[in-house]
Design an enzyme around this catalytic site. Structure first.
Site, short mmCIF file in Angstrom:
data_model
loop_
_atom_site.label_atom_id
_atom_site.label_comp_id
_atom_site.label_asym_id
_atom_site.label_seq_id
_atom_site.Cartn_x
_atom_site.Cartn_y
_atom_site.Cartn_z
N LYS A 88 -23.73 35.67 13.63
CA LYS A 88 -25.04 35.19 13.11
C LYS A 88 -26.13 35.90 13.89
CE LYS A 88 -26.63 32.14 10.13
NZ LYS A 88 -25.97 31.73 8.89
P1 NAD Z 1 -34.57 29.27 2.21
O1 NAD Z 1 -35.46 29.85 3.24
O2 NAD Z 1 -34.37 30.01 0.92
O3 NAD Z 1 -35.04 27.79 1.82
C1 NAD Z 1 -35.24 26.78 2.77
C2 NAD Z 1 -35.88 25.59 2.08
O4 NAD Z 1 -36.03 24.56 3.04
C3 NAD Z 1 -37.27 25.88 1.51
O5 NAD Z 1 -37.44 25.16 0.31
C4 NAD Z 1 -38.19 25.31 2.59
O6 NAD Z 1 -39.47 24.94 2.09
C5 NAD Z 1 -37.38 24.10 3.00
N1 NAD Z 1 -37.77 23.59 4.31
C6 NAD Z 1 -38.10 24.28 5.42
N2 NAD Z 1 -38.46 23.44 6.41
C7 NAD Z 1 -38.32 22.19 5.90
C8 NAD Z 1 -38.54 20.89 6.42
N3 NAD Z 1 -38.98 20.73 7.67
N4 NAD Z 1 -38.29 19.83 5.61
C9 NAD Z 1 -37.85 20.01 4.36
N5 NAD Z 1 -37.63 21.21 3.80
C10 NAD Z 1 -37.87 22.28 4.57
O7 NAD Z 1 -33.18 29.03 2.96
P2 NAD Z 1 -31.74 28.89 2.31
O8 NAD Z 1 -31.13 30.24 2.27
O9 NAD Z 1 -31.82 28.06 1.07
O10 NAD Z 1 -30.97 28.10 3.47
C11 NAD Z 1 -31.03 26.69 3.58
C12 NAD Z 1 -29.88 26.22 4.47
O11 NAD Z 1 -28.65 26.64 3.89
C13 NAD Z 1 -29.87 26.79 5.89
O12 NAD Z 1 -29.34 25.81 6.75
C14 NAD Z 1 -28.91 27.95 5.79
O13 NAD Z 1 -28.32 28.27 7.04
C15 NAD Z 1 -27.90 27.38 4.83
N6 NAD Z 1 -27.12 28.42 4.15
C16 NAD Z 1 -27.69 29.37 3.37
C17 NAD Z 1 -26.89 30.30 2.72
C18 NAD Z 1 -27.46 31.33 1.80
O14 NAD Z 1 -26.68 32.05 1.16
N7 NAD Z 1 -28.77 31.45 1.65
C19 NAD Z 1 -25.50 30.27 2.88
C20 NAD Z 1 -24.93 29.27 3.68
C21 NAD Z 1 -25.75 28.35 4.29
#
Ligand code: NAD
Length: 411
Positions: A102
């Site tokens: 990561k």
């Molecule tokens: P992203 O940046 O696309 O979206 C994050 C979302 O969370 C946004 O809507 C943002 O406004 C919201 N957010 C941020 N701070 C917040 C808060 N304090 N309260 C409520 N909402 C809040 O990110 P993502 O890629 O969707 O990732 C989200 C989670 O999923 C993370 O934990 C990431 O590690 C995990 N994840 C993502 C992927 C991927 O393929 N993108 C894969 C596995 C895990």
């Protein structure tokens, strides 16, 4: 609690059930390599900013290390370490030939221009290009990064090493990306929801869903769930949470977010509540898909949903998880629930190496096949060994990594 302590506790619960020796635990837990690099960049206003870039490469016994790159103000080495270890168990649970890694930089992309983000990304790759690569460690998107950032990574890496699109995944489809990668994590969350509710004998149409986070994971999960007949009643992002007890029109909310810089701020088709209230809504399914550590012993007692699917990494701290286990709340853990993204990243890497692009249907079919098989294996272990789904997933992942480590030889 620190993220790394949370991952360690979950690891230990499973390791105890497997009678794993102390030496083996230490071998599996200590990261192979941790890198911090200085990133000095000129900002648009002419000032020099000095940032720190992190990359933790946790384990490569099953293949090249794989893991996202996070741009968020709260990134630190402790969090990156924890997320790198999660990637090791996750790739093993879905049985793709990778280890875990990561990376991250503590910046707020919303406060930077695209040109600044590009310069920061390129300087970061200058600092780590010789320890990443298609057979070593392959970055991908995570919170705050997207396909555009992945394209810059590929371009910068290739300046040192020549043409090699398999050095990073989550690229734009027009530039060696895979169709279906962007939707994959959210779609995977949806696929698991369908499987889990079918196992629990509950109908999607009777299931009200609250989703925290409307970014990559949350928005695609919401879309898939709505299309599968679930009733999405609340969604949220950093601007707040939006609740309609009848149901949210997900395609309308998605269109609204797209037209407003991916924000739901000002969305009026639902009542505005706080993100904390969203977690405590009277729903059948709760999907935290934003940040880690949002469900702790402090709010666990107030959480009413009988089923939680972890779209985000590390959203439920172990003290809360313990309360849920005692009370019979079903938690589908992150290392299985959000593994759809890394699975399609693997498909992208395979396609890049074969110089042959699959169509969207093939990607979706293969994703369904891999996730279904992993779900069944975790479910069977959970039923046979009478452990939580989380402990079962960890046991499966740790077992595979442990066997590969021993087979590869340690001395
Ligand atoms: P992203 O940046 O696309 O979206 C994050 C979302 O969370 C946004 O809507 C943002 O406004 C919201 N957010 C941020 N701070 C917040 C808060 N304090 N309260 C409520 N909402 C809040 O990110 P993502 O890629 O969707 O990732 C989200 C989670 O999923 C993370 O934990 C990431 O590690 C995990 N994840 C993502 C992927 C991927 O393929 N993108 C894969 C596995 C895990």
């Amino acid at each position: 609690m620190r993220s790394i302590d949370s991952t360690r506790l979950y690891f230990d619960r499973a390791a105890d059930r497997m009678d794993l020796s102390e030496n083996m635990r230490r071998l599996l837990l200590v990261a192979k390599r941790e890198i911090t690099v200085q990133i000095a960049v000129e900002m648009d206003n002419g000032e020099i900013a000095t940032l720190i870039g992190y990359r933790v490469q946790h384990d490569d016994s099953r293949g090249p290390m794989k893991g996202g790159l996070r741009y968020h103000p709260e990134v630190d080495l402790d969090e990156v370490r924890s997320l790198a270890a999660l990637m090791t168990w996750k790739t093993a649970v879905v049985n793709i030939p990778y280890g875990g890694a990561k990376g991250g930089i503590a910046i707020d992309p919303a406060k930077l221009t695209n040109r600044e983000i590009e310069r920061i990304t390129r300087r970061f790759i200058d600092g780590i290009h010789d320890v990443i690569g298609p057979d070593i460690d392959i970055p991908a998107p995570d919170m705050g990064t997207n396909s555009e950032v992945m394209a810059w990574i590929m371009n910068q890496y290739q300046k040192y090493h020549g043409f090699n699109p398999a050095c990073v995944t989550g690229k734009p489809v027009e530039l060696y990306g895979a169709p279906g990668r962007e939707e994959a994590t959210g779609r995977g969350v949806g696929i698991f929801a369908v499987k889990l509710f079918s196992r629990l004998g509950r109908r999607p149409s009777d299931t009200r869903v609250a989703l925290q986070g409307f970014g990559n994971v949350g928005s695609h999960a919401a879309k898939f769930l709505a299309e599968s007949d679930f009733r999405v009643v609340a969604v949220s992002d950093v601007s707040g949470a939006y609740y309609n007890p009848k149901s949210i029109n997900v395609s309308h909310a998605l269109q609204y977010a797209r037209e407003h810089h991916f924000s739901l701020l000002g969305y009026t088709e639902a009542d505005q509540i706080t993100n904390e209230q969203l977690l405590e809504l009277d729903v059948e399914l709760l999907i935290p898909a934003a940040l880690g550590g949002v469900i702790t012993a402090e709010n666990a007692d107030r959480i009413k949903a009988p089923v939680i699917i972890e779209g985000a990494n590390n959203p439920v701290w172990p003290d809360a998880d313990h309360i849920f286990e005692q009370r019979g709340t079903v938690v589908l853990p992150d290392i299985l629930a959000n593994a759809g993204g890394v699975t399609v990243s693997y498909f992208e890497w395979v396609q890049n190496r074969q110089h042959y692009q699959w169509d969207l249907n093939r990607v979706r079919q293969e994703l369904d096949r891999v996730l279904s098989a992993s779900f069944e294996q975790v479910w069977t272990l959970h039923a046979e060994r009478k452990v939580s789904l989380r402990t079962a997933a960890y046991m499966l992942g740790i077992g595979r990594v442990g066997r590969a480590t021993i087979l590869g030889g340690i001395t």
